[in-house]
Design a protein around this motif. Structure first.
Motif, PDB file in Angstrom:
ATOM      1  N   SER A  17     -54.342  55.191  86.948  1.00 49.67           N
ATOM      2  CA  SER A  17     -53.494  55.993  87.835  1.00 49.67           C
ATOM      3  C   SER A  17     -53.414  55.357  89.219  1.00 49.67           C
ATOM      4  O   SER A  17     -52.330  55.268  89.816  1.00 49.67           O
ATOM      5  CB  SER A  17     -54.059  57.412  87.967  1.00 49.67           C
ATOM      6  OG  SER A  17     -54.367  57.973  86.715  1.00 49.67           O
ATOM      7  N   CYS A  55     -35.701  60.888  90.356  1.00 47.95           N
ATOM      8  CA  CYS A  55     -36.939  60.205  89.972  1.00 47.95           C
ATOM      9  C   CYS A  55     -37.581  60.991  88.839  1.00 47.95           C
ATOM     10  O   CYS A  55     -37.638  62.226  88.887  1.00 47.95           O
ATOM     11  CB  CYS A  55     -37.877  60.134  91.182  1.00 47.95           C
ATOM     12  SG  CYS A  55     -39.607  59.748  90.788  1.00 47.95           S
ATOM     13  N   GLU A  95     -41.122  61.024  86.352  1.00 49.46           N
ATOM     14  CA  GLU A  95     -42.356  60.516  85.765  1.00 49.46           C
ATOM     15  C   GLU A  95     -42.530  61.167  84.407  1.00 49.46           C
ATOM     16  O   GLU A  95     -42.478  62.395  84.278  1.00 49.46           O
ATOM     17  CB  GLU A  95     -43.590  60.815  86.619  1.00 49.46           C
ATOM     18  CG  GLU A  95     -44.834  60.213  85.969  1.00 49.46           C
ATOM     19  CD  GLU A  95     -46.142  60.501  86.672  1.00 49.46           C
ATOM     20  OE1 GLU A  95     -47.148  59.866  86.284  1.00 49.46           O
ATOM     21  OE2 GLU A  95     -46.176  61.353  87.579  1.00 49.46           O
ATOM     22  N   PRO A 111     -47.022  63.196  83.374  1.00 48.26           N
ATOM     23  CA  PRO A 111     -47.648  63.173  84.695  1.00 48.26           C
ATOM     24  C   PRO A 111     -49.115  63.582  84.728  1.00 48.26           C
ATOM     25  O   PRO A 111     -49.795  63.302  85.717  1.00 48.26           O
ATOM     26  CB  PRO A 111     -46.806  64.179  85.487  1.00 48.26           C
ATOM     27  CG  PRO A 111     -46.353  65.161  84.447  1.00 48.26           C
ATOM     28  CD  PRO A 111     -46.079  64.316  83.224  1.00 48.26           C
ATOM     29  N   ILE A 163     -49.020  61.079  90.663  1.00 45.60           N
ATOM     30  CA  ILE A 163     -48.056  59.996  90.889  1.00 45.60           C
ATOM     31  C   ILE A 163     -46.728  60.543  91.383  1.00 45.60           C
ATOM     32  O   ILE A 163     -46.212  60.138  92.429  1.00 45.60           O
ATOM     33  CB  ILE A 163     -47.841  59.164  89.614  1.00 45.60           C
ATOM     34  CG1 ILE A 163     -49.165  58.598  89.081  1.00 45.60           C
ATOM     35  CG2 ILE A 163     -46.828  58.057  89.867  1.00 45.60           C
ATOM     36  CD1 ILE A 163     -49.824  57.595  89.971  1.00 45.60           C
ATOM     37  N   VAL A 164     -46.162  61.476  90.645  1.00 41.60           N
ATOM     38  CA  VAL A 164     -44.851  62.003  91.019  1.00 41.60           C
ATOM     39  C   VAL A 164     -44.939  62.797  92.316  1.00 41.60           C
ATOM     40  O   VAL A 164     -43.991  62.811  93.115  1.00 41.60           O
ATOM     41  CB  VAL A 164     -44.246  62.838  89.869  1.00 41.60           C
ATOM     42  CG1 VAL A 164     -45.003  64.146  89.649  1.00 41.60           C
ATOM     43  CG2 VAL A 164     -42.759  63.087  90.100  1.00 41.60           C
ATOM     44  N   CYS A 170     -37.201  65.012  92.270  1.00 45.00           N
ATOM     45  CA  CYS A 170     -38.345  64.473  91.534  1.00 45.00           C
ATOM     46  C   CYS A 170     -38.679  65.377  90.356  1.00 45.00           C
ATOM     47  O   CYS A 170     -38.921  66.583  90.528  1.00 45.00           O
ATOM     48  CB  CYS A 170     -39.551  64.317  92.452  1.00 45.00           C
ATOM     49  SG  CYS A 170     -39.342  63.001  93.669  1.00 45.00           S
ATOM     50  N   ALA A 178     -40.685  65.723  86.313  1.00 42.45           N
ATOM     51  CA  ALA A 178     -41.735  65.258  85.420  1.00 42.45           C
ATOM     52  C   ALA A 178     -41.511  65.888  84.056  1.00 42.45           C
ATOM     53  O   ALA A 178     -41.136  67.055  83.959  1.00 42.45           O
ATOM     54  CB  ALA A 178     -43.111  65.646  85.958  1.00 42.45           C
ATOM     55  N   VAL A 215     -41.022  56.280  85.966  1.00 47.37           N
ATOM     56  CA  VAL A 215     -42.423  55.880  86.043  1.00 47.37           C
ATOM     57  C   VAL A 215     -43.148  56.422  84.822  1.00 47.37           C
ATOM     58  O   VAL A 215     -42.964  57.582  84.445  1.00 47.37           O
ATOM     59  CB  VAL A 215     -43.079  56.427  87.335  1.00 47.37           C
ATOM     60  CG1 VAL A 215     -44.542  56.020  87.404  1.00 47.37           C
ATOM     61  CG2 VAL A 215     -42.331  55.957  88.568  1.00 47.37           C
TER      62      VAL A 215
END
Length: 216
Positions: A24, A46, A48, A51, A56-57, A69, A71, A113
């Motif tokens: 991570s 964005c 992820e 997660p 990260i996100v 953003c 996830a 990501v």
């Protein structure tokens, strides 16, 4: 990039979601190195995938103020933890309980990501990757078990990448040496992408790489 606070998560939470570890933090380091480039893209969306705790996100959300953003995680408990982590760090992340990119619009992701389940295991580990109610705590294996060469989930996403990544999109993918990163890079090239090793690091028992993947 600041490492988000995770003091709201407990030992009981980490029995059901992936706890932040060396992989991570390698991914966080890579994204920090790439942050100027990422911001230059002015990403609108964005995502992820997987997660876990959401660090990260959440770190990205704090930097990318004008970016939506998101996830996605097959584990609803990870979706919940991610929302809590974002709230604890005074930002917002929308999390979606689904497999990989099932619920996303085509060519909609500007920044993708993924710290995937990359550990080499028997395929039997992956026969029933569904999180249902109280069974979720028994399925933490799906946060790390990657099947043959640790590539089952990675390859599934790579084969869907053209449909999900926007024209200007960039994808940061964490892989293990046993995942055969050079072969993976060749496969991505054949699919019309440019893949390079962004950063690599030896950690106890593993050698990890972050791949940076864009359209040619």
């Amino acid at each position: 990039m600041e490492t988000p606070f995770t003091d709201h998560l407990t030992t009981a939470d980490y029995e059901q979601i992936y706890e932040p570890a060396e992989d991570s933090f390698l991914l966080l380091d890579a994204l920090e190195i790439e942050l100027t480039y990422i911001k230059s893209l002015q990403p609108q969306v964005c995502l992820e995938i997987g997660p876990g705790s959401g660090i990260i996100v959440t770190a990205l959300a704090k930097e990318l103020k004008r970016t939506l953003c998101l996830a996605t995680d097959i584990n609803p408990l990870a979706c919940s933890a991610t929302k809590k982590t974002a709230k604890r760090n005074d930002t917002c992340v929308d999390s979606i309980n689904c497999n990989l990119v099932d619920s996303l619009r085509e060519k909609s992701i500007d920044l993708l990501v993924f710290n995937p389940p990359y550990v080499v295991t028997a395929d039997e580990e992956l026969k029933n990757p569904s999180f249902i109610g109280s069974q979720a705590s028994n399925n933490i294996v799906y946060s790390w078990a990657g099947g043959v060469y640790g590539r089952r989930v990675i390859d599934e996403l790579v084969n869907r990448l053209d449909r999900i990544l926007s024209d200007k999109g960039v994808f940061y993918l964490l892989v293990l040496r046993e995942n055969k990163p050079n072969e993976l890079i060749r496969n991505l090239n054949e699919l019309g992408f440019l893949a390079i090793i962004c950063i690599e690091r030896r950690i106890p028992g593993e050698y990890l790489y972050i791949l940076k993947i864009t359209r040619k």
